[in-house]
Scaffold this motif. Structure first.
Motif, PDB file in Angstrom:
ATOM      1  N   VAL A 186       0.844  -1.197   0.000  1.00 44.81           N
ATOM      2  CA  VAL A 186       0.000   0.000   0.000  1.00 44.81           C
ATOM      3  C   VAL A 186       0.879   1.247   0.000  1.00 44.81           C
ATOM      4  CG1 VAL A 186      -1.745   1.283   1.301  1.00 44.81           C
ATOM      5  CG2 VAL A 186      -1.905  -1.206   1.116  1.00 44.81           C
ATOM      6  N   ARG A 187       1.972   1.211   0.734  1.00 42.66           N
ATOM      7  CA  ARG A 187       2.902   2.351   0.764  1.00 42.66           C
ATOM      8  C   ARG A 187       3.434   2.644  -0.640  1.00 42.66           C
ATOM      9  NH1 ARG A 187       6.373   5.261   4.391  1.00 42.66           N
ATOM     10  NH2 ARG A 187       7.372   6.801   3.052  1.00 42.66           N
ATOM     11  N   VAL A 188       3.760   1.598  -1.386  1.00 39.77           N
ATOM     12  CA  VAL A 188       4.242   1.778  -2.761  1.00 39.77           C
ATOM     13  C   VAL A 188       3.173   2.456  -3.620  1.00 39.77           C
ATOM     14  CG1 VAL A 188       4.919   0.562  -4.861  1.00 39.77           C
ATOM     15  CG2 VAL A 188       5.887  -0.127  -2.664  1.00 39.77           C
ATOM     16  N   GLN A 189       1.917   2.009  -3.474  1.00 36.18           N
ATOM     17  CA  GLN A 189       0.826   2.616  -4.239  1.00 36.18           C
ATOM     18  C   GLN A 189       0.636   4.087  -3.863  1.00 36.18           C
ATOM     19  OE1 GLN A 189      -2.263  -0.130  -3.017  1.00 36.18           O
ATOM     20  NE2 GLN A 189      -2.287  -1.103  -5.052  1.00 36.18           N
ATOM     21  N   PHE A 190       0.655   4.370  -2.564  1.00 40.28           N
ATOM     22  CA  PHE A 190       0.452   5.745  -2.100  1.00 40.28           C
ATOM     23  C   PHE A 190       1.576   6.652  -2.606  1.00 40.28           C
ATOM     24  CE2 PHE A 190      -2.485   5.224   1.851  1.00 40.28           C
ATOM     25  CZ  PHE A 190      -3.367   4.476   1.095  1.00 40.28           C
ATOM     26  N   ASP A 191       2.797   6.140  -2.625  1.00 39.62           N
ATOM     27  CA  ASP A 191       3.913   6.929  -3.153  1.00 39.62           C
ATOM     28  C   ASP A 191       3.701   7.273  -4.630  1.00 39.62           C
ATOM     29  OD1 ASP A 191       5.373   7.064  -0.795  1.00 39.62           O
ATOM     30  OD2 ASP A 191       6.547   5.269  -1.220  1.00 39.62           O
ATOM     31  N   GLU A 192       3.148   6.325  -5.387  1.00 39.57           N
ATOM     32  CA  GLU A 192       2.884   6.570  -6.802  1.00 39.57           C
ATOM     33  C   GLU A 192       1.786   7.618  -6.982  1.00 39.57           C
ATOM     34  OE1 GLU A 192       2.649   6.442 -10.983  1.00 39.57           O
ATOM     35  OE2 GLU A 192       4.246   6.069  -9.533  1.00 39.57           O
ATOM     36  N   VAL A 193       0.730   7.547  -6.171  1.00 43.65           N
ATOM     37  CA  VAL A 193      -0.326   8.556  -6.244  1.00 43.65           C
ATOM     38  C   VAL A 193       0.240   9.936  -5.891  1.00 43.65           C
ATOM     39  CG1 VAL A 193      -2.569   9.301  -5.344  1.00 43.65           C
ATOM     40  CG2 VAL A 193      -2.129   6.863  -5.714  1.00 43.65           C
ATOM     41  N   ALA A 194       1.076   9.977  -4.858  1.00 39.27           N
ATOM     42  CA  ALA A 194       1.690  11.252  -4.458  1.00 39.27           C
ATOM     43  C   ALA A 194       2.531  11.825  -5.592  1.00 39.27           C
ATOM     44  CB  ALA A 194       2.544  11.047  -3.214  1.00 39.27           C
ATOM     45  N   PHE A 286      -7.993  12.264  -8.503  1.00 35.29           N
ATOM     46  CA  PHE A 286      -8.504  12.708  -7.206  1.00 35.29           C
ATOM     47  C   PHE A 286      -9.232  11.576  -6.474  1.00 35.29           C
ATOM     48  CE2 PHE A 286      -7.514  16.856  -8.906  1.00 35.29           C
ATOM     49  CZ  PHE A 286      -7.081  17.542  -7.772  1.00 35.29           C
ATOM     50  N   ILE A 287      -9.818  10.642  -7.221  1.00 30.06           N
ATOM     51  CA  ILE A 287     -10.391   9.462  -6.575  1.00 30.06           C
ATOM     52  C   ILE A 287      -9.277   8.641  -5.924  1.00 30.06           C
ATOM     53  CG2 ILE A 287     -11.609   7.284  -6.963  1.00 30.06           C
ATOM     54  CD1 ILE A 287     -13.212   8.713  -9.168  1.00 30.06           C
ATOM     55  N   ALA A 288      -8.156   8.479  -6.620  1.00 31.64           N
ATOM     56  CA  ALA A 288      -7.010   7.788  -6.034  1.00 31.64           C
ATOM     57  C   ALA A 288      -6.503   8.528  -4.792  1.00 31.64           C
ATOM     58  CB  ALA A 288      -5.899   7.648  -7.070  1.00 31.64           C
ATOM     59  N   THR A 289      -6.505   9.850  -4.851  1.00 35.13           N
ATOM     60  CA  THR A 289      -6.087  10.653  -3.700  1.00 35.13           C
ATOM     61  C   THR A 289      -7.005  10.409  -2.512  1.00 35.13           C
ATOM     62  OG1 THR A 289      -5.149  12.347  -5.140  1.00 35.13           O
ATOM     63  CG2 THR A 289      -5.712  13.013  -2.902  1.00 35.13           C
ATOM     64  N   ASP A 317      -6.563  -4.018   2.839  1.00 37.86           N
ATOM     65  CA  ASP A 317      -6.673  -4.919   1.696  1.00 37.86           C
ATOM     66  C   ASP A 317      -7.623  -4.344   0.646  1.00 37.86           C
ATOM     67  OD1 ASP A 317      -6.073  -7.551   0.443  1.00 37.86           O
ATOM     68  OD2 ASP A 317      -8.234  -7.853   0.706  1.00 37.86           O
ATOM     69  N   TYR A 318      -8.713  -3.736   1.105  1.00 42.23           N
ATOM     70  CA  TYR A 318      -9.670  -3.108   0.185  1.00 42.23           C
ATOM     71  C   TYR A 318      -9.017  -1.947  -0.562  1.00 42.23           C
ATOM     72  CZ  TYR A 318     -13.506  -0.083  -1.305  1.00 42.23           C
ATOM     73  OH  TYR A 318     -14.332   0.732  -2.034  1.00 42.23           O
ATOM     74  N   VAL A 319      -8.266  -1.119   0.158  1.00 40.64           N
ATOM     75  CA  VAL A 319      -7.587   0.008  -0.476  1.00 40.64           C
ATOM     76  C   VAL A 319      -6.573  -0.492  -1.500  1.00 40.64           C
ATOM     77  CG1 VAL A 319      -5.947   1.888  -0.047  1.00 40.64           C
ATOM     78  CG2 VAL A 319      -7.940   1.612   1.442  1.00 40.64           C
ATOM     79  N   ARG A 320      -5.802  -1.528  -1.135  1.00 42.66           N
ATOM     80  CA  ARG A 320      -4.794  -2.065  -2.047  1.00 42.66           C
ATOM     81  C   ARG A 320      -5.430  -2.594  -3.330  1.00 42.66           C
ATOM     82  NH1 ARG A 320      -3.553  -6.777  -3.499  1.00 42.66           N
ATOM     83  NH2 ARG A 320      -4.829  -7.746  -1.865  1.00 42.66           N
ATOM     84  N   ARG A 321      -6.510  -3.365  -3.195  1.00 46.60           N
ATOM     85  CA  ARG A 321      -7.169  -3.936  -4.372  1.00 46.60           C
ATOM     86  C   ARG A 321      -7.781  -2.840  -5.242  1.00 46.60           C
ATOM     87  NH1 ARG A 321     -11.357  -6.374  -2.963  1.00 46.60           N
ATOM     88  NH2 ARG A 321     -11.281  -6.288  -0.692  1.00 46.60           N
ATOM     89  N   SER A 322      -8.350  -1.840  -4.597  1.00 42.11           N
ATOM     90  CA  SER A 322      -8.965  -0.742  -5.356  1.00 42.11           C
ATOM     91  C   SER A 322      -7.926   0.042  -6.145  1.00 42.11           C
ATOM     92  CB  SER A 322      -9.712   0.190  -4.393  1.00 42.11           C
ATOM     93  OG  SER A 322     -10.750  -0.498  -3.723  1.00 42.11           O
ATOM     94  N   LEU A 323      -6.790   0.336  -5.514  1.00 44.66           N
ATOM     95  CA  LEU A 323      -5.756   1.090  -6.212  1.00 44.66           C
ATOM     96  C   LEU A 323      -5.061   0.239  -7.263  1.00 44.66           C
ATOM     97  CD1 LEU A 323      -4.175   3.319  -3.423  1.00 44.66           C
ATOM     98  CD2 LEU A 323      -5.533   4.045  -5.388  1.00 44.66           C
ATOM     99  N   ASP A 324      -5.023  -1.059  -7.061  1.00 48.53           N
ATOM    100  CA  ASP A 324      -4.503  -1.946  -8.108  1.00 48.53           C
ATOM    101  C   ASP A 324      -5.278  -1.745  -9.408  1.00 48.53           C
ATOM    102  OD1 ASP A 324      -2.320  -3.234  -7.109  1.00 48.53           O
ATOM    103  OD2 ASP A 324      -3.412  -5.007  -6.394  1.00 48.53           O
TER     104      ASP A 324
END
Length: 327
Positions: A186-194, A286-289, A317-324
């Motif tokens: 999840v941290r990797v995904q959040f870094d990409e959104v940032a 912005f949805i990803a944000t 887990d829900y956040v991870r799957r959604s951002l995937d």
């Protein structure tokens, strides 16, 4: 993680605070019923003077060095202006006997609002609910665009630093520490959104065509439907941010539903009936944000609230799957 105080004990303590605070309001023979324990602890107040909502506010809610009493008072200034200057159905702020919007009890800022009736439709939404919500958001933004806040108006600024930096506290945990609590994927995904949003927000800028005073949390659990009427509640996150973020909020937790395309189209149609749409090319960003904001908030709240702690793994887990799916 520090040992959690039970939810029952936390609510009981805040109930005593609420009872003490109510003595500062002209509410005759109040009877309190617990509503929710999250960012704030809220109680329904039934009295001979009517029905109200009492909020016991969490300290340090509005960013470093911000006086919570000033920030909550600013929120209620906007609610009072919306009630006076629009036909939008928003909570009516109630002044304490002192004439102030808030009072302090046991060191906690407390406020009272008029009760809003209606039904939540978050569990079984239809396109019509999103269309009506889009119209409400457009009228809210239209008012914000033309309103001059009073002197001393202080609210959060929902910019890159607030979403991705170390501006906020969640459950008393600094945002930086919340990042450290995230599961590695999840941290990797959040870094990409940032990374993406640094470019997007710089491109949009903060002029009035893209940025202004927003609700910042108007999902379907903060809208009450009564026939054709939509009553908006929970302005606790309101602040200065991107119009697009306000449109992203009602969509983010419906993103996985089969009817999502219809919901999205209905929300934008409702908005466009009252106001020009902002640059929709960035709506998904912005949805990803929003997923980032909710994930960090949930991680922090789980450190102090047992209900959040119990759901932390499932939520991440829900956040991870959604951002995937989105990334």
């Amino acid at each position: 993680m520090a040992e959690l105080v039970s939810k029952r004990a936390q609510v009981a303590r805040n109930r005593r605070t609420a009872v003490q605070a109510l003595a500062d309001y002209a509410v005759d023979e109040p009877r309190l019923s617990f509503v929710a324990h999250g960012e704030n602890t809220t109680f329904r107040v039934d009295s001979r003077d009517g029905r109200f909502l009492m909020r016991v506010h969490r300290p340090n809610r509005h960013g470093p060095g911000v006086d919570s009493r000033v920030a909550v008072g600013a929120e209620l200034d906007w609610l009072a202006a919306l009630r006076a200057e629009t036909e939008l159905s928003v909570p009516s702020p109630v002044r304490a006997r002192s004439g102030e919007w808030t009072t302090v009890a046991d060191g906690r800022v407390c406020s009272v609002l008029g009760w809003q009736g209606g039904r939540m439709q978050a569990a079984h939404p239809k396109a019509v609910h999103f269309r009506r919500l889009g119209g409400v958001l457009a009228r809210l933004h239209e008012h914000a665009s033309g309103w001059t806040p009073p002197a001393g108006f202080v609210r959060m600024r929902w910019d890159w630093e607030t979403f991705f930096g170390n501006t906020m506290e969640y459950g008393g945990v600094s945002a930086a520490d919340c990042w450290d609590l995230l599961p590695a994927p999840v941290r990797v995904q959040f870094d990409e959104v940032a990374r993406r949003m640094r470019i997007v927000m710089a491109d949009l800028g903060t002029q009035s065509d893209a940025f202004g005073l927003i609700h910042a949390d108007l999902h379907l659990e903060n809208a009450l439907f009564d026939g054709d009427a939509v009553r908006i509640i929970d302005f606790d996150d309101c602040g200065f941010g991107y119009w697009l973020y306000d449109l992203a909020v009602p969509l983010w937790d419906s993103h996985h539903r089969d009817d999502y395309p219809a919901y999205r189209a209905a929300l934008l149609e409702g908005y466009a009936q009252h106001r020009d749409l902002p640059g929709l090319i960035h709506l998904d960003d912005f949805i990803a944000t929003r997923y980032v904001a909710v994930g960090l908030w949930f991680a922090g709240m789980a450190q102090v609230n047992p209900a959040f702690a119990a759901d932390l793994d499932k939520t991440m887990d829900y956040v991870r799957r959604s951002l995937d799916q989105m990334l």
